[in-house]
Write a protein that holds these residues in place. Structure first.
Motif, PDB file in Angstrom:
ATOM      1  N   TYR A  83      70.621  63.171  55.157  1.00  0.00           N
ATOM      2  CA  TYR A  83      70.155  64.441  55.722  1.00  0.00           C
ATOM      3  C   TYR A  83      68.659  64.679  55.468  1.00  0.00           C
ATOM      4  CZ  TYR A  83      70.597  69.379  57.168  1.00  0.00           C
ATOM      5  OH  TYR A  83      70.468  70.586  57.814  1.00  0.00           O
ATOM      6  N   GLU A  89      76.284  70.671  58.508  1.00  0.00           N
ATOM      7  CA  GLU A  89      75.433  69.573  58.998  1.00  0.00           C
ATOM      8  C   GLU A  89      75.354  68.437  57.987  1.00  0.00           C
ATOM      9  OE1 GLU A  89      71.542  71.091  59.937  1.00  0.00           O
ATOM     10  OE2 GLU A  89      72.141  71.739  61.952  1.00  0.00           O
ATOM     11  N   GLU A  90      75.154  68.800  56.752  1.00  0.00           N
ATOM     12  CA  GLU A  90      74.996  67.778  55.717  1.00  0.00           C
ATOM     13  C   GLU A  90      76.266  66.956  55.599  1.00  0.00           C
ATOM     14  OE1 GLU A  90      74.969  65.825  51.885  1.00  0.00           O
ATOM     15  OE2 GLU A  90      76.293  67.497  52.390  1.00  0.00           O
ATOM     16  N   GLY A  98      69.161  69.730  61.143  1.00  0.00           N
ATOM     17  CA  GLY A  98      68.168  69.843  60.073  1.00  0.00           C
ATOM     18  C   GLY A  98      67.188  70.979  60.306  1.00  0.00           C
ATOM     19  N   THR A 124      67.294  67.448  50.580  1.00  0.00           N
ATOM     20  CA  THR A 124      68.646  68.001  50.590  1.00  0.00           C
ATOM     21  C   THR A 124      69.004  68.545  49.197  1.00  0.00           C
ATOM     22  OG1 THR A 124      69.154  66.243  52.159  1.00  0.00           O
ATOM     23  CG2 THR A 124      71.028  67.462  51.244  1.00  0.00           C
TER      24      THR A 124
END
Lengths: 504, 504
Positions: free
Chosen positions: A152, A364-365, A412, A165
């Motif tokens: 990420y 998302e991560e 992101g 991150t």
């Protein structure tokens, strides 16, 4: 090879991006509807030309030459930074095979279309295969680019260079642990402000005057910009001497245009404040998405929703809208500061907004690292909305399908919104220390004091510094979410009449 | 090689010219002043990119291939014409050594600046050396391009393809011999209309409404265009589905914006009416400058200054401007049709306008062929103004320095203005024959009848035909100035109450 040649080439590229920015501004403000299909093609062509120049053999030669240690040592700080930014972009783009990137672009444009349809029908399943394809490309690209700790990081880096991150997770875990119980306390113990008097019909021409007036008060330079109406407000820097603001007027909601104008005005002051010396250079832009957002949030929330500002501005506001004649400024101030859990990020208030972002970051991560699949998203989304904000998501349109970002391949990006809020609070705390009686100055209508401070500390540098360095340069400390948390706690405890519980 | 490849390449070129057109529209309507220097650079860059593509080896290959007799025979009429237009441009540009052309461009931009200064000081001597340089380049370029009969043909061809110097001279000699005595007779024997009631103060917002209203009546498509204000009105086709009109409002002159909107609207109807099939093709433009001007003059003069139009429009006009309440439509019609000699071409009326053009044609033709020198221009100008219009030129600013054209290297352009008037009259005479009771239709507000006629006879074809062919196709005859002369004689004899002398 002379650095002048490099700059001339950058200027050529910037000519195309400048034209593309104008075409896009026009598409969203002035263009007649029948021109839409052909104009998208023109915008695409200009964008591609700039993109091709950024990855051309000529750029490759600049990158190779100016990164030679012996050459690098002869560069000034500004030259080095400009080379660095172009080098980074060059390497990132050229790591990806062009045909893959082309296919990704096609997948995104199909994805955006599918997302629109799916959202209209509130049916995630319709969007799922498109999103799977986009996510697959994102994962593949990350492998081409390489990463050290977390996949990420590669995505974050596009919008918030130097922030990792791991950095984000520390911030988010801390902030969440304080924000979730505080919001619960506000809801359970606090007294919701009366907002009934905000309802009404507000003449559009008068709202336009108000927006002009507020931008002037913010010292926005109309000799180097303008304001127009659009569906979804944005700010665009078309080039040196031309930073345009847009807003949207709702006849049944006077607050919307007001705060969107201040928000966009905050972005615009940033772009207008970048040093003229950096004209046409790669660093002639904001330090990051998050830093940019911090400037807009400062003006929208820390100024625009403050008691000090309304002490100054309320009489002028009242004189335009008769219905506020009998409403005391204190009541108005409370009404524009309602904080309560809601479903839609873009409509969320100052207090709850960050929770919307945290949820997106976590999803998302996990997605990018293969810990969850696209198919899991709706359930995951709904569970987190329940856990963090205590709300039930009624359907996908009001949940996982609400934002356009993923359909266009923007992963992101969301964390920048939250970082903007946090940077803003930390910068503002410093400004309070460095500008004598800042609240008093704002209450007296001297908004230029804050603007000058921002220009000298932040705006003028453009993208000379990474956001992490910039925060330390401006505030003396790394990013710390406690500035935001205490600002919010202090303000909303007073508005809602509660005594905040001790922080854990 | 497939014709599709040629069209794709043309479309790429057109993307840049479309973006350039938008940048230029923006510069003249919306752009904040501080952006001016950088934006000129962007516009220049886009223009150069398109120019380079038009003369690139790729275009050379298309030109070579599609002009082979065996290939040409397989092309459709439309394909052939598109190839022909690009071929012509390619050959003309590539005949000139690029470095010479570059120097010429520089001379023109210096020239424009010098002209501005010289005009402000009304001093031709200041401009003279710049103009000498520009004229020298023009003469040199003509030698590179080659010519058959007259050097001036090469210049005319840029704006009025197929029309020769000889054609023009015949027209001008004939027209002048009738127009000069007619204007003298109007002045000496006629009764000048009362225009006193045109003076006043006219609210700008109301004038804006009027312009919108008139464009709507003309069936201008607002879904594919818009109107904005500018200093010097123009129309621009930014691309398919986007043809923009501009106008200028004077608060002390209600007629100015009205007629400039109709004029520009006439240009816009042409561009909006070109067949959608020709989208992105080289023929997606007007047949020539003169044909374009004929469409604007038709709406400005033959419709906008006609009795029929005001029979329909005057009550609507009166309802907006109280001061015309007691003014009969007949008086208003006469007032907007004053014809009298004056110094400035752009302010000249329908009757005297062509004489301003004739004088410029004669001077340009003599200059390009070396019959006169730049130094002779002021005296020559003043002598012709006296001879044709009977006026004394008080200074260079009101004489030889009044127009920007020469300073930018635009020679051969002026005749198009006159041709526009002549084409317009001939087209209109045909429309009168082909549309039953055209005047009655106009008086009833059915302007769409004329517009449909123009579209079917002229607009839809774009640049498929050369103007000479188009005139014959539409009217059955070659261009004949007598249509203009009898239109004007008939109308102005009535307005001025004279009996015209017999034509020589």
């Amino acid at each position: 090879m002379d650095i002048r040649e490099f700059y001339d080439y950058c200027k050529e590229i910037a000519s195309y991006t400048s034209a593309a920015a104008l075409v896009e501004w026009d598409m969203r403000t002035k263009m007649p509807p029948k021109a839409a299909p052909d104009r998208s093609m023109v915008a695409g062509k200009l964008g591609r030309t700039a993109f091709e120049m950024s990855t051309s053999p000529r750029m490759a030669a600049f990158v190779e030459y100016f990164n030679r240690p012996a050459v690098d040592r002869q560069l000034s700080e500004v030259d080095r930074r400009n080379v660095e930014l172009e080098t980074k972009q060059y390497r990132k783009i050229s790591a990806i095979p062009p045909d893959k990137y082309e296919k990704f672009t096609v997948a995104c444009s199909k994805g955006e279309y599918a997302w629109q349809e799916a959202k209209a029908k509130s049916d995630f399943a319709m969007f799922r295969p498109y999103l799977e394809e986009i996510v697959a490309y994102q994962k593949e690209f990350i492998e081409y680019c390489g990463y050290e700790k977390n996949r990420y990081d590669v995505l974050l880096d596009d919008y918030e260079p130097s922030v990792t991150t791991e950095d984000l997770r520390v911030i988010i875990d801390g902030l969440k642990s304080e924000l979730v119980p505080f919001i619960r306390q506000l809801q359970e113990e606090g007294k919701r402000p009366d907002t009934s008097f905000l309802k009404g019909t507000f003449d559009k021409a008068t709202q336009e005057q108000l927006s002009l007036d507020i931008l002037k008060a913010m010292t926005y330079d109309f000799g180097a910009g303008r304001i127009d109406e659009t569906a979804h407000p944005f700010t665009t820097g078309i080039g040196f001497g031309d930073v345009r603001v847009t807003t949207h007027y709702y006849e049944d909601n006077v607050a919307s245009a007001l705060f969107s104008t201040m928000h966009e005005g905050g972005h615009a002051l940033y772009e207008q404040g970048i040093s003229e010396e950096y004209r046409w250079m790669p660093i002639h832009k904001g330090a990051s998405m998050g830093i940019h957002e911090s400037q807009s949030r400062t003006w929208e929330n820390l100024v625009g929703r403050s008691e000090a500002f309304w002490k100054y501005y309320y009489p002028r506001f009242q004189s335009r809208f008769a219905q506020f004649e009998g409403v005391p400024v204190e009541d108005f101030y409370r009404a524009i500061n309602v904080a309560e859990p809601s479903l839609i990020r873009t409509e969320a208030d100052e207090v709850t907004y960050n929770l919307h972002v945290m949820l997106r970051f976590e999803i998302e991560e996990a997605l990018i690292n293969g810990k969850v699949e696209v198919a899991d998203l709706p359930d995951l989304w709904n569970a987190k909305m329940k856990e963090y904000l205590g709300v039930e998501v009624p359907d996908d349109a009001h949940g996982v399908l609400q934002d356009v970002h993923w359909s266009g391949g923007l992963f992101g990006y969301f964390p920048s919104y939250m970082l903007g809020n946090l940077y803003a609070a930390q910068f503002f705390a410093t400004a309070r220390q460095e500008i004598p009686d800042l609240d008093g100055q704002i209450a007296a209508g001297h908004l230029d004091m804050l603007r000058e401070w921002q220009r000298s500390k932040i705006h003028q540098y453009g993208a000379l510094y990474d956001p992490k360095d910039l925060v330390v340069r401006v505030t003396g400390k790394p990013l710390d979410y406690h500035y935001f948390m205490s600002e919010v706690k202090e303000k909303y405890s007073r508005i809602y009449g509660i005594v905040p519980s001790e922080s854990k």
